[in-house]
Design an enzyme around this catalytic site. Sequence first.
Site, PDB file in Angstrom:
ATOM      1  N   ARG A  71       5.726   2.433   1.039  1.00  0.00           N
ATOM      2  CA  ARG A  71       5.487   3.353   2.157  1.00  0.00           C
ATOM      3  C   ARG A  71       4.612   2.713   3.232  1.00  0.00           C
ATOM      4  O   ARG A  71       4.834   2.909   4.430  1.00  0.00           O
ATOM      5  CB  ARG A  71       4.852   4.647   1.645  1.00  0.00           C
ATOM      6  CG  ARG A  71       4.695   5.687   2.738  1.00  0.00           C
ATOM      7  CD  ARG A  71       4.592   7.088   2.188  1.00  0.00           C
ATOM      8  NE  ARG A  71       4.620   8.081   3.260  1.00  0.00           N
ATOM      9  CZ  ARG A  71       3.585   8.871   3.570  1.00  0.00           C
ATOM     10  NH1 ARG A  71       2.460   8.786   2.874  1.00  0.00           N
ATOM     11  NH2 ARG A  71       3.686   9.740   4.550  1.00  0.00           N
ATOM     12  N   HIS A  75       5.418   2.357   7.212  1.00  0.00           N
ATOM     13  CA  HIS A  75       4.496   2.858   8.234  1.00  0.00           C
ATOM     14  C   HIS A  75       3.915   1.737   9.086  1.00  0.00           C
ATOM     15  O   HIS A  75       3.458   1.971  10.198  1.00  0.00           O
ATOM     16  CB  HIS A  75       3.384   3.688   7.596  1.00  0.00           C
ATOM     17  CG  HIS A  75       3.844   5.072   7.212  1.00  0.00           C
ATOM     18  ND1 HIS A  75       3.112   6.206   7.472  1.00  0.00           N
ATOM     19  CD2 HIS A  75       4.967   5.486   6.602  1.00  0.00           C
ATOM     20  CE1 HIS A  75       3.773   7.272   7.029  1.00  0.00           C
ATOM     21  NE2 HIS A  75       4.897   6.863   6.491  1.00  0.00           N
ATOM     22  N   ASP A  76       3.920   0.504   8.555  1.00  0.00           N
ATOM     23  CA  ASP A  76       3.499  -0.619   9.384  1.00  0.00           C
ATOM     24  C   ASP A  76       4.615  -0.971  10.374  1.00  0.00           C
ATOM     25  O   ASP A  76       4.376  -1.116  11.564  1.00  0.00           O
ATOM     26  CB  ASP A  76       3.162  -1.837   8.517  1.00  0.00           C
ATOM     27  CG  ASP A  76       2.621  -2.987   9.348  1.00  0.00           C
ATOM     28  OD1 ASP A  76       1.943  -2.712  10.369  1.00  0.00           O
ATOM     29  OD2 ASP A  76       2.855  -4.162   9.001  1.00  0.00           O
ATOM     30  N   GLY A  81       6.478  -2.514  14.869  1.00  0.00           N
ATOM     31  CA  GLY A  81       6.844  -3.773  14.226  1.00  0.00           C
ATOM     32  C   GLY A  81       5.860  -4.133  13.128  1.00  0.00           C
ATOM     33  O   GLY A  81       4.714  -3.685  13.132  1.00  0.00           O
ATOM     34  N   SER A  85      -0.709  -3.744  11.507  1.00  0.00           N
ATOM     35  CA  SER A  85      -1.627  -2.894  12.270  1.00  0.00           C
ATOM     36  C   SER A  85      -2.030  -1.662  11.456  1.00  0.00           C
ATOM     37  O   SER A  85      -3.121  -1.129  11.646  1.00  0.00           O
ATOM     38  CB  SER A  85      -1.006  -2.476  13.608  1.00  0.00           C
ATOM     39  OG  SER A  85       0.228  -1.833  13.415  1.00  0.00           O
ATOM     40  N   ASN A 100      -0.436   8.937   8.143  1.00  0.00           N
ATOM     41  CA  ASN A 100      -1.071   7.932   7.291  1.00  0.00           C
ATOM     42  C   ASN A 100      -2.148   8.509   6.390  1.00  0.00           C
ATOM     43  O   ASN A 100      -2.753   7.797   5.607  1.00  0.00           O
ATOM     44  CB  ASN A 100      -1.693   6.830   8.154  1.00  0.00           C
ATOM     45  CG  ASN A 100      -0.608   5.925   8.699  1.00  0.00           C
ATOM     46  OD1 ASN A 100       0.400   5.699   8.047  1.00  0.00           O
ATOM     47  ND2 ASN A 100      -0.826   5.440   9.889  1.00  0.00           N
ATOM     48  N   PRO A 170       9.255   9.445  11.507  1.00  0.00           N
ATOM     49  CA  PRO A 170       9.962  10.716  11.287  1.00  0.00           C
ATOM     50  C   PRO A 170       9.147  11.646  10.392  1.00  0.00           C
ATOM     51  O   PRO A 170       8.367  11.188   9.561  1.00  0.00           O
ATOM     52  CB  PRO A 170      11.248  10.281  10.579  1.00  0.00           C
ATOM     53  CG  PRO A 170      10.916   8.970   9.950  1.00  0.00           C
ATOM     54  CD  PRO A 170       9.893   8.318  10.835  1.00  0.00           C
ATOM     55  N   HIS A 200      12.744   6.828  -1.517  1.00  0.00           N
ATOM     56  CA  HIS A 200      12.159   8.008  -2.166  1.00  0.00           C
ATOM     57  C   HIS A 200      12.640   8.147  -3.611  1.00  0.00           C
ATOM     58  O   HIS A 200      12.459   9.185  -4.226  1.00  0.00           O
ATOM     59  CB  HIS A 200      12.469   9.274  -1.353  1.00  0.00           C
ATOM     60  CG  HIS A 200      11.736   9.333  -0.044  1.00  0.00           C
ATOM     61  ND1 HIS A 200      11.957  10.294   0.913  1.00  0.00           N
ATOM     62  CD2 HIS A 200      10.760   8.529   0.476  1.00  0.00           C
ATOM     63  CE1 HIS A 200      11.160  10.081   1.959  1.00  0.00           C
ATOM     64  NE2 HIS A 200      10.424   9.018   1.723  1.00  0.00           N
ATOM     65  N   THR A 201      13.205   7.103  -4.160  1.00  0.00           N
ATOM     66  CA  THR A 201      13.493   7.026  -5.593  1.00  0.00           C
ATOM     67  C   THR A 201      12.221   6.759  -6.393  1.00  0.00           C
ATOM     68  O   THR A 201      12.222   6.842  -7.621  1.00  0.00           O
ATOM     69  CB  THR A 201      14.543   5.925  -5.890  1.00  0.00           C
ATOM     70  OG1 THR A 201      14.764   5.837  -7.297  1.00  0.00           O
ATOM     71  CG2 THR A 201      14.085   4.554  -5.406  1.00  0.00           C
ATOM     72  N   ASP A 247      11.569  11.729  -6.903  1.00  0.00           N
ATOM     73  CA  ASP A 247      12.837  11.638  -7.645  1.00  0.00           C
ATOM     74  C   ASP A 247      12.619  12.262  -9.021  1.00  0.00           C
ATOM     75  O   ASP A 247      11.963  11.677  -9.881  1.00  0.00           O
ATOM     76  CB  ASP A 247      13.257  10.170  -7.760  1.00  0.00           C
ATOM     77  CG  ASP A 247      14.427   9.957  -8.727  1.00  0.00           C
ATOM     78  OD1 ASP A 247      15.063  10.952  -9.148  1.00  0.00           O
ATOM     79  OD2 ASP A 247      14.702   8.785  -9.046  1.00  0.00           O
ATOM     80  N   ASP A 255      16.055   3.053  -8.551  1.00  0.00           N
ATOM     81  CA  ASP A 255      17.477   3.087  -8.874  1.00  0.00           C
ATOM     82  C   ASP A 255      18.179   4.026  -7.888  1.00  0.00           C
ATOM     83  O   ASP A 255      17.573   4.426  -6.892  1.00  0.00           O
ATOM     84  CB  ASP A 255      17.682   3.550 -10.337  1.00  0.00           C
ATOM     85  CG  ASP A 255      17.047   4.920 -10.598  1.00  0.00           C
ATOM     86  OD1 ASP A 255      16.722   5.635  -9.611  1.00  0.00           O
ATOM     87  OD2 ASP A 255      16.876   5.287 -11.772  1.00  0.00           O
TER      88      ASP A 255
END
Length: 348
Positions: A71, A75-76, A81, A85, A100, A170, A200-201, A247, A255
């Site tokens: 994650r 978020h970086d 890019g 940061s 964050n 998002p 998000h697995t 999950d 997976d």
Amino acid sequence: MATKVAMAVLLVSAALCAVRSAGVVTTGEPVVAGLSWGFYDTLCPPVEGIVRWHVAEALRRDIGIAAGLVRIFFHDCFPQGCDASVLLTGAQSEQNEIPNQTLRPSALKLIDDIRAAVHAACGPKVSCADITTLATRDAVVASGGPYFDVPLGRRDGTAPASSDKVGLLPAPFFTVPELIKSFKDRKLDKTDLVALSGAHTIGQGHCPSFSDRFDGSKPVMEPKLLQKLQAKCAKDTPPGTVAQELDVRTPNVFDNKYYFDLIARQGLFKSDQGLIDDGDTNRTAIRFSLNQPAFFDQFARSMVKMSQMDVLTGNAGEIRANCARPNARSSADILTAAGDDQGFAADA
Ligand code: HEM
Ligand SMILES: *[C@@H]1O[C@H](CO)[C@@H](O)[C@H](O)[C@H]1NC(C)=O
Ligand SMILES: CC(=O)N[C@H]1CO[C@H](CO)[C@@H](O)[C@@H]1O
């Protein structure tokens, strides 16, 4: 130190052989000038082994750190890019922005611990951005996901992304059209959206991120899970303290079961569940549920793509000596320097 590093490299190459046979995805050549597969071959040959060893050690203590790393990488990279940061601390830092506030401190700390080990072995040659990228790839592999080479040579930004840029991330209550637009604005397509959502697995979410689902609005949640989550979140005081696995089938394994969850209407966020209803994304989501190698292949490609968005290379940016602070500026300076909301890394 040298023997320790050599030993780590040996261990790691053995582990890597085992992993490689399990599923290696070959992606295209790096698309950004200044990035290359072998960037550290002479600058810091043991870097990949050191990173892999430390990630394996950390995951042995807490498997949740794998999700934390993946994650942090997202978020970086997404706002401006992959320039590390997101690792900067201080009052104006990205870490104070709402998305964050749930980044895992243990994973943030691990990245700088690895930076210290890598710099001890090679000197300050490897960027925090590349260490984050490598650690993320290794976390995916260690959790059962695909191995893929990542292009290297990123430099670290000197300032946090502005609030506006962090605001590009998002939100979990986005509809699929909103998600598609959000990704498109960052040159990621619908296939990237469906594949990268598959991250998000692994990992967890907290009640404020999914309690919007409780009013029964579309996309609806499977009734038993809905009931369980409502009961769970009734005890969420103070808000954000109760966690739920993303999950429900294999919460710590990388997976394709996440896509099974979506088909069973057991996706946690609206942004997850929507993917199975929308005509622009449902065929890809179903394909990934039927074909794990296809998911792994696309996930690796989309990660390599995201890892190259708007990166700093060559003499742009810097190699940070501490992932939490720009070089040669005290954290007190960051407060004032970034306060003008022009917190862009060198756009050179
Ligand atoms: C498609 C749009 C996305 C949305 C709306 C979204 C949203 C979220 C939210 C709200 C959380 C939980 C925060 C919390 O309540 O603690 C979360 C967790 C997570 N996200 Fe996403 N995410 C998206 C895409 C991605 C992508 C592209 C990746 C990586 C490739 C990713 C990786 C993760 C991971 C691994 C976690 C678990 C973190 C942990 O357990 O510490 N997400 N995401
Ligand atoms: C995908 O969604 C569209 C629009 O809701 C629907 O017409 C179509 O049948 C769905 N396809 C699959 C394979 O579920
Ligand atoms: C991981 C991290 O540093 N999270 C911070 C996010 O922002 C909140 C609010 O400012 C801080 O309390 C967290 O420590």
